[in-house]
Design an enzyme around this catalytic site. Sequence first.
Site, PDB file in Angstrom:
ATOM      1  N   SER A 250      -2.166  -6.549   2.875  1.00  0.00           N
ATOM      2  CA  SER A 250      -0.864  -6.557   2.216  1.00  0.00           C
ATOM      3  C   SER A 250      -1.003  -6.168   0.762  1.00  0.00           C
ATOM      4  CB  SER A 250      -0.185  -7.925   2.358  1.00  0.00           C
ATOM      5  OG  SER A 250      -0.421  -8.698   1.218  1.00  0.00           O
ATOM      6  N   LYS A 251      -0.031  -5.415   0.318  1.00  0.00           N
ATOM      7  CA  LYS A 251      -0.023  -4.948  -1.063  1.00  0.00           C
ATOM      8  C   LYS A 251      -0.030  -6.154  -2.005  1.00  0.00           C
ATOM      9  CE  LYS A 251       0.617  -2.018  -4.412  1.00  0.00           C
ATOM     10  NZ  LYS A 251      -0.483  -1.258  -4.932  1.00  0.00           N
TER      11      LYS A 251
END
Length: 488
Positions: A250-251
């Site tokens: 995930s960013k």
Amino acid sequence: MGEVRTRFAPSPTGFMHIGNLRTALYEYLIARSQGGKFILRIEDTDQERYVEGAMDVVYDTLKATGISYDEGPGVGGDYGPYIQSERRGIYMEYARQLIEKGAAYYCFCTKERLDSLRESEGASFTYDRHCLSLTKEEVERNLAEGKPFVIRQKVPREGRTTFTDVVYGDITVDNDTLDDQILIKSDGMPTYNFANVVDDHLMKITHVVRGNEYLSSTPKYNILYQSFGWDIPVYIHLPSIMKDAHNKLSKRNGDASFQDLVKKGYLPEAILNYIALLGWSPGGTREFYTLKELEEDFTIEGLNKSPSIFDTEKLKWMNAEYIRKLSPEDFTALARPYIEEALGNSACDIGKISALIQQRTEILTDIPDKISFFRELPEYSSEIYCHKKMKTDREISLRALKLTRDLILRNDELEHEWTSPKLYEAFCLLASENEMKNSQILWPVRTALSGREVSPGGATELAEILGRGETMKRIEAGISKLEKELEG
Ligand code: GLU
């Protein structure tokens, strides 16, 4: 089913998460492989999350990867507008229809009331349906007084809802576990939960592909479809892309987005090829696909349920293969800024350096470090002249460098044809005349020219690029270094 219509529906967050790009790709491939239409819809109804320039990131990414859409912002189509904030009136209209059908209701609960409910119920909080008991008159009075409101879905308390997902199979939930979710927020904007259903219906979407975080809300969407009497699309929920066995990519956790990967020097084609295989398999062992080839080979049946791990090493390997296959001109065009960054104003030939490194480059950002020695000879230890396999040590290297220096000084031919093949021939001859192995000349020269244990290219390739003057200077520097050490 009539024409296949799929959509990519990103919320513009300012970056393209790898998972989002995979969703876009699969939606695109489902449409293209079945002669259907692929639509881009921007889901920007969450005004608090508005990010300046975020839509351009979506457009630019799709353009860079070749994922073209048939309908969408800028392109138009029969079912626009394709930006949700421009469709605001439509959602309110449909929410009112649901109220009339008894499938939704106005809720005037204040934030304070909801907060205290949430506090007492904790994580399992569901709305207590307080406003469902308001009479028609009470609702009208509140609306006339201009009290802020939201519109909630009225989920049946009894019964169960079942739906089929292509990847996960049949899923059944008890309706009493479902929350009366908000459909229209107090700012008049729809929630994602409502807008996606209304738009997928109005845009005649046949296949919905999205992350499995939406699986648990899907029963509520189905109840909405049923309340309206609309057909339910085919659902394809995709397993998460994992960074390791336990953590999602995930960013937010600092993991790479498409933009980050491009900045790091990965080619869009390689990224796309790699992520195509994160959750889809062609059923064989083939690994390399252009987008065109994916369009031909893609099947929904090839999608799988097992979570896939984003393996940077594998992506690197794949990227290197893509780089190798580029034409020299294309590679030079991509590598030029990185080469220039490393060379500064040194006079080395960019085309020659590019040819030297193409087969040895995994990602473009590796380039400057690989070739920085062309600009300036780095500090190095004479230890690197000693190499068992090359049969060199400091004494042999010193001898080799002196022989090479003398050869270059006396050989006019070399002065006129300073090329790697010519130099190679001359150096090998020099070795045999002096009863040395080729490596005993080539390794010390390579070392003196690069100041590195490893370099792209051997002695004569480096010499050609550096030119006669710089080559001589570095050989002299090597000689002094070795002399000093051996004396001391
Ligand atoms: N806007 C949603 C997101 O970006 C889309 C989910 C969907 O495809 O339905 O997560």
